[in-house]
Design an enzyme around this catalytic site. Sequence first.
Site, PDB file in Angstrom:
ATOM      1  CG  ASP A 102      -5.820  -3.754  -1.808  1.00  0.00           C
ATOM      2  OD1 ASP A 102      -5.418  -3.367  -0.696  1.00  0.00           O
ATOM      3  OD2 ASP A 102      -5.999  -4.953  -2.083  1.00  0.00           O
ATOM      4  CB  VAL A 113     -10.595   4.679   2.765  1.00  0.00           C
ATOM      5  CG1 VAL A 113     -11.552   5.492   3.609  1.00  0.00           C
ATOM      6  CG2 VAL A 113      -9.294   4.412   3.528  1.00  0.00           C
ATOM      7  CD  GLU A 156       1.925   0.601   8.000  1.00  0.00           C
ATOM      8  OE1 GLU A 156       1.308   0.469   6.920  1.00  0.00           O
ATOM      9  OE2 GLU A 156       1.968  -0.281   8.856  1.00  0.00           O
ATOM     10  CG  ASP A 157      -1.216   1.280   3.440  1.00  0.00           C
ATOM     11  OD1 ASP A 157      -0.942   1.056   4.645  1.00  0.00           O
ATOM     12  OD2 ASP A 157      -1.708   0.407   2.693  1.00  0.00           O
ATOM     13  N   GLY A 162       0.772  -1.248   0.000  1.00  0.00           N
ATOM     14  CA  GLY A 162       0.000   0.000   0.000  1.00  0.00           C
ATOM     15  C   GLY A 162       0.795   1.285   0.000  1.00  0.00           C
ATOM     16  CG  ASP A 209      -7.813  -0.299  10.978  1.00  0.00           C
ATOM     17  OD1 ASP A 209      -8.654   0.599  10.914  1.00  0.00           O
ATOM     18  OD2 ASP A 209      -8.121  -1.489  11.178  1.00  0.00           O
ATOM     19  NE  ARG A 239      -2.503  -2.898  -4.015  1.00  0.00           N
ATOM     20  CZ  ARG A 239      -2.457  -3.107  -2.701  1.00  0.00           C
ATOM     21  NH1 ARG A 239      -2.351  -2.083  -1.884  1.00  0.00           N
ATOM     22  NH2 ARG A 239      -2.537  -4.329  -2.204  1.00  0.00           N
TER      23      ARG A 239
HETATM   24  P1  5GP Z   1      -3.484  -2.346  11.339  1.00  0.00           P
HETATM   25  O1  5GP Z   1      -2.404  -3.360  11.575  1.00  0.00           O
HETATM   26  O2  5GP Z   1      -3.090  -0.933  11.722  1.00  0.00           O
HETATM   27  O3  5GP Z   1      -4.794  -2.753  11.973  1.00  0.00           O
HETATM   28  O4  5GP Z   1      -3.815  -2.377   9.808  1.00  0.00           O
HETATM   29  C1  5GP Z   1      -2.953  -1.908   8.869  1.00  0.00           C
HETATM   30  C2  5GP Z   1      -3.204  -2.523   7.510  1.00  0.00           C
HETATM   31  O5  5GP Z   1      -4.572  -2.933   7.334  1.00  0.00           O
HETATM   32  C3  5GP Z   1      -2.926  -1.497   6.438  1.00  0.00           C
HETATM   33  O6  5GP Z   1      -1.576  -1.489   6.074  1.00  0.00           O
HETATM   34  C4  5GP Z   1      -3.874  -1.940   5.347  1.00  0.00           C
HETATM   35  O7  5GP Z   1      -3.261  -2.943   4.568  1.00  0.00           O
HETATM   36  C5  5GP Z   1      -5.057  -2.554   6.070  1.00  0.00           C
HETATM   37  N1  5GP Z   1      -6.155  -1.572   6.242  1.00  0.00           N
HETATM   38  C6  5GP Z   1      -6.607  -1.056   7.401  1.00  0.00           C
HETATM   39  N2  5GP Z   1      -7.628  -0.199   7.186  1.00  0.00           N
HETATM   40  C7  5GP Z   1      -7.824  -0.164   5.848  1.00  0.00           C
HETATM   41  C8  5GP Z   1      -8.729   0.557   4.981  1.00  0.00           C
HETATM   42  O8  5GP Z   1      -9.595   1.354   5.390  1.00  0.00           O
HETATM   43  N3  5GP Z   1      -8.604   0.331   3.643  1.00  0.00           N
HETATM   44  C9  5GP Z   1      -7.695  -0.527   3.132  1.00  0.00           C
HETATM   45  N4  5GP Z   1      -7.667  -0.663   1.804  1.00  0.00           N
HETATM   46  N5  5GP Z   1      -6.817  -1.225   3.902  1.00  0.00           N
HETATM   47  C10 5GP Z   1      -6.882  -1.030   5.254  1.00  0.00           C
END
Ligand code: 5GP
Length: 179
Positions: free
Chosen positions: A162, A156, A102-103, A48, A106, A168
């Site tokens: 994606d 999103v 980081e993209d 991402g 979350d 993407r």
């Molecule tokens: P975390 O480990 O912070 O819970 O999640 C991070 C990863 O979850 C991101 O790098 C991404 O790949 C995916 N992710 C979390 N929220 C979203 C979102 O709203 N849209 C997309 N496309 N990916 C997300």
Amino acid sequence: MNRVRLHDKEFEPYISERDVASAIDKVAARLNTDYAGKRPLLIGVLNGAFFFAAELVKRLTIECEVSFVKVASYHGTRSTGKVSELIGLSERIEGRHVVVLEDIVDTGSTVRHILDSLNDHHPASVRIAALLFKPEAYKQDIPIDYVAQEIPNAFVVGSGLDHDGLGRNLPGIYTITES
Ligand code: 5GP
């Protein structure tokens, strides 16, 4: 910007390409100040972050290096928890000022795993820069030092993000529709 359909889901425009660009401008300006003379190593987390990394790096006027990693998660044979491994890290991290790109952050568990792995290599410092951050979903106490844009807790796509492989390439950010 119009609504788009990706697989079975519909997404509506949420942040324009222009607003994404100006949010990245602000992060770049801060990095240009904070890392002047420090030659940071920027590490983008694939897939991402390719978009954020490219957009950010072209706005940096300081000396910097750029690299990418992937995070592989798997269940350890005997451990109960999930094990994560950074793939593709070839640079020497010891003594370096590292900025993880980081993209989207979350829950923060990805950031947690990446920081744990990087800290094993004794960097001089590690900070996190994220294109998008969902404060309501965040469960860690690690500060997200550079956030281009905070968003509510909704799914999103666009600007590198994606839905099951698609979206993407969409300029700007789109959010999933309720229906
Ligand atoms: P975390 O480990 O912070 O819970 O999640 C991070 C990863 O979850 C991101 O790098 C991404 O790949 C995916 N992710 C979390 N929220 C979203 C979102 O709203 N849209 C997309 N496309 N990916 C997300």
